[in-house]
Design an enzyme around this catalytic site. Structure first.
Site, PDB file in Angstrom:
ATOM      1  N   HIS A 140       0.845  -1.188   0.000  1.00 19.78           N
ATOM      2  CA  HIS A 140       0.000   0.000   0.000  1.00 19.78           C
ATOM      3  C   HIS A 140       0.882   1.240   0.000  1.00 19.78           C
ATOM      4  O   HIS A 140       2.114   1.153   0.105  1.00 19.78           O
ATOM      5  CB  HIS A 140      -0.944  -0.003   1.205  1.00 19.78           C
ATOM      6  CG  HIS A 140      -2.142  -0.887   1.017  1.00 19.78           C
ATOM      7  ND1 HIS A 140      -3.086  -0.657   0.036  1.00 19.78           N
ATOM      8  CD2 HIS A 140      -2.537  -2.020   1.671  1.00 19.78           C
ATOM      9  CE1 HIS A 140      -4.027  -1.587   0.102  1.00 19.78           C
ATOM     10  NE2 HIS A 140      -3.712  -2.434   1.076  1.00 19.78           N
ATOM     11  N   ASP A 170       0.473   6.447  -4.328  1.00 14.99           N
ATOM     12  CA  ASP A 170      -0.605   6.058  -5.239  1.00 14.99           C
ATOM     13  C   ASP A 170      -0.806   7.086  -6.341  1.00 14.99           C
ATOM     14  O   ASP A 170      -0.919   6.737  -7.521  1.00 14.99           O
ATOM     15  CB  ASP A 170      -1.919   5.901  -4.459  1.00 14.99           C
ATOM     16  CG  ASP A 170      -1.950   4.674  -3.568  1.00 14.99           C
ATOM     17  OD1 ASP A 170      -1.011   3.852  -3.655  1.00 14.99           O
ATOM     18  OD2 ASP A 170      -2.902   4.537  -2.782  1.00 14.99           O
TER      19      ASP A 170
END
Length: 393
Positions: A140, A170
């Site tokens: 993540h 991200d």
């Protein structure tokens, strides 16, 4: 006038944040994005509160799905490849976000689809990329930040590295590099007629953001330290608490800005020391005491008319209602699924000749699936067979 990417057609096989944000950027700029959704692998973003009033659509999905149509497809069934092969005769860009090897398992990898359409631009967006010992590991945003080296010199000496409120890996490391890679490949295809494969790793992307400190390390080998560099708290360039518990950002690096800062706080005697005094600690303590002597509003009144690189730390409510953001049209109203309107963050890129296209908020509506398939030549009987076989999830 249509958006600058009008005519580009994208198949979006992504979920969560990085891929959907990238294809939202493309959609806002005029591309036709077809989102492939699966009932057996629902997008968790669709279940995150809050939800739009009167709808079962999450605000995140309504934003990230903006301007996209949806097609329900069970890619685990062989007939799905037949549908995708037909689609890529028109939708010539693919973005997928599975782990390496997953799309190949279903005959939807780059090599398989390039055989059908040599002009295909195919982008895979993953945490660690398509090669290397980490390629198949889950991760993540925080994990990519950790492995990139960025966190080693971010945060405080006493508190260690700190979490960010936004997903930097991200979005900056993944989404934006995917957009760049896709559009660069389109430009290349316009010249050569050939598409190509684009491998985007979020870890690579965030590692590249070590732009100044990392560049220095590769030359002299010196590891940067928390609160030991010019822009990470190792100078007066920092955040300071005000009397009411708010914070003020001081970025007065250049001499002219630092001089104005010192005048504004009534300490011209500190001007000759510069933003990086040799004996930093006592000077910084003085700055902390001075800034803590007034409220944020009082400091805003003092610094608003000055060009000194000093700004308040806003809440989201303050940021979105700020007159500058309002004039820059950073909040737009978009058509919601129920026929109303929903406020959303606007595209940050401004054009002189074309405008962004905010066609509609995203939704879970896949009722247009038969129509989408008929657009690429499937007959009513074929579509019915797909529905009966379960390939249209």
């Amino acid at each position: 006038m249509p958006g600058p990417l009008a005519g580009l057609k994208v198949l979006d096989f992504t979920t969560l944040l990085p891929g959907p944000f990238a294809t939202m950027v493309l959609s806002d700029l005029g591309a036709d994005v077809l989102r492939i959704v699966s009932a057996s692998r629902p997008d968790l973003v669709g279940f995150l509160p809050p939800f739009l009033p009167g709808n079962d659509v999450s605000a995140a999905l309504a934003y990230l799905g903006r301007g996209k149509r949806c097609l329900s497809l069970n890619i685990t069934l062989p007939q799905a490849a037949e549908i995708v092969h037909r689609l890529i005769s028109q939708y010539d860009i693919i973005l997928e976000q599975f782990r390496p090897g997953v799309m190949a398992r279903y005959g939807l990898d780059y090599e398989s689809l390039r055989a059908v359409n040599p002009a295909i631009v195919y982008c895979s967006l993953t945490g660690y990329g398509q090669t290397g010992p980490m390629k198949s590991k889950a991760g993540h945003d925080l994990n990519y930040l950790a492995r990139s080296g960025c966190l080693s010199y971010s945060g405080r000496v006493e508190g260690g590295p700190s979490l960010f409120g936004i997903q930097i890996s991200d979005l900056a490391g993944g989404s934006m590099n995917a957009v760049i890679g896709i559009l660069a490949s389109v430009v290349s295809r316009d010249r050569t007629g050939r598409g190509q494969y684009v491998d985007v790793s979020m870890t690579d992307g965030i590692m590249a953001l070590n732009a100044m400190t990392g560049a220095g390390f590769l030359v002299d080998g010196r590891e940067p330290r928390r609160e030991g560099e010019v822009l990470n708290g190792g100078t007066l360039y920092d955040l300071y608490e005000t009397a009411d518990g708010r914070h003020l950002s001081i970025g007065s690096v250049e001499p002219q800005f630092y001089m104005r800062l010192c005048r504004a706080i009534g300490r011209e005697d500190l001007a000759d020391l510069g933003i990086a005094p040799l004996d930093l600690a006592p000077v910084k303590d003085q700055f902390r005491q001075i800034i803590r002597s007034k409220t944020l509003a009082e400091w805003q009144e003092i610094f608003s008319p000055l060009d000194a690189c000093v700004e308040p730390v806003f809440t989201l409510a303050e940021a979105f209602s700020d007159p500058h953001a309002v004039e820059r049209e950073m909040v737009v109203e978009v058509d919601a699924p129920d026929g109303g309107k929903v406020r959303q963050i606007a595209s940050p890129v401004k054009f002189s000749e074309t405008r962004q296209e905010y066609r509609s908020a995203g939704s879970m509506d896949v009722s247009g699936t038969p129509g989408i398939l008929s657009e690429v030549g499937f007959t009513e009987d074929e579509i019915n067979n797909f529905q009966e076989s379960g390939v249209l999830s």
